[in-house]
Design an enzyme around this catalytic site. Structure first.
Site, short mmCIF file in Angstrom:
data_model
loop_
_atom_site.label_atom_id
_atom_site.label_comp_id
_atom_site.label_asym_id
_atom_site.label_seq_id
_atom_site.Cartn_x
_atom_site.Cartn_y
_atom_site.Cartn_z
N LYS A 134 50.25 -21.64 -110.00
CA LYS A 134 50.96 -21.31 -110.88
C LYS A 134 52.19 -22.62 -111.29
O LYS A 134 53.46 -21.72 -110.80
CB LYS A 134 52.16 -19.82 -110.77
CG LYS A 134 51.23 -18.73 -110.39
CD LYS A 134 51.49 -17.65 -110.07
CE LYS A 134 50.20 -15.75 -109.92
NZ LYS A 134 50.87 -15.26 -108.91
N THR A 135 51.80 -23.21 -111.78
CA THR A 135 52.33 -24.62 -111.65
C THR A 135 52.76 -24.65 -113.28
O THR A 135 52.74 -23.76 -113.97
CB THR A 135 52.16 -25.70 -111.33
OG1 THR A 135 50.76 -25.57 -112.39
CG2 THR A 135 52.00 -26.24 -109.71
#
Length: 240
Positions: free
Chosen positions: A184-185
């Site tokens: 979840k960058t």
């Protein structure tokens, strides 16, 4: 984010060129830096060509039309810019900062001995700024790379700071496992943020979908709700 400040301070002094009345020129083909392995111990994980490609994309986002109008206004006289840390946190992202001015070209970066990736600076503040580095080069190059350099450094430092806080909480509770990140960058910032995790003492987990088989609920549902069927369809399922 950890707040950093980069601002133009003085004209770079050179007594020889001052006597001749001409501005000093730097080698336009290279950028040099004084950073040591001790100050950036994880930097060897980052392949220079890959970093350069990413930073080039960042800079192109900032100058999409290929004309730097502000750069034309200020010109190419040699000046200095100082990097200051002005909020508490863990320093991370030195390789990206260096790469930014490497792509801009003709710059020299001198890091202070106090600048250490992974080091926490709890007392840094607006009233107690900590000098980290000095960048010398054509003023248009300094201003061209300023925002990209600060964005990557501040983002990476922010991730390292929060990661380190989580790691310390885990240790204080005698937890023996690893604190790890996810995919979840921020789009475009994956390498910066995963590097920040490592500097902060956390683990990256998998960097992308190619690194391991990790089947979640959506994968199972797409295989008719059978975990066994999903596992067997994976590349390693044939050995099970």
């Amino acid at each position: 984010l950890c707040n950093h400040l980069l601002y133009i301070t003085t004209m770079a002094d050179d007594s020889n060129t001052a006597q001749s009345g001409k501005r000093r020129k730097l080698d336009e083909s290279t950028t040099t830096t004084t950073i040591t392995e001790e100050q950036s111990p994880l930097s060897s994980l980052l392949p220079p060509p890959q970093i350069r490609t990413i930073i080039t994309q960042y800079l192109q986002d900032d100058i999409p039309s290929h004309f730097d109008v502000g750069g034309h206004v200020v010109g190419n006289t040699i000046q200095k810019a100082e990097l200051w840390m002005k909020s508490p946190g863990v320093l991370a992202g030195i390789p990206f900062f260096n790469a930014t001015f490497d792509v801009c070209g003709s710059c020299q970066i001198t890091w202070e001995d106090i600048a250490m990736e992974g080091q926490s600076y709890p007392n840094a503040s607006g009233d107690n700024k900590i000098k980290l580095a000095t960048v010398t080069g054509p003023v248009s190059h300094l201003l061209r790379g300023e925002r990209t350099a600060l964005n990557t450094l501040s983002r990476c430092s922010g991730v390292a700071t929060l990661s380190n806080e989580c790691v310390q909480i885990a240790k204080s509770n005698q937890w023996k496992g690893l604190v790890a990140g996810t995919r979840k960058t921020t789009p475009g910032f994956r390498l910066v943020e995963k590097y920040g995790l490592l500097v902060g003492g956390a683990a990256t987990h998998r960097l992308d979908l190619s690194q391991m088989v990790m089947l979640k609920d959506n994968h199972v549902w797409a295989c008719g709700g059978s975990i066994e069927r999903a596992v067997k369809k994976s590349p390693c399922g044939q050995w099970l």
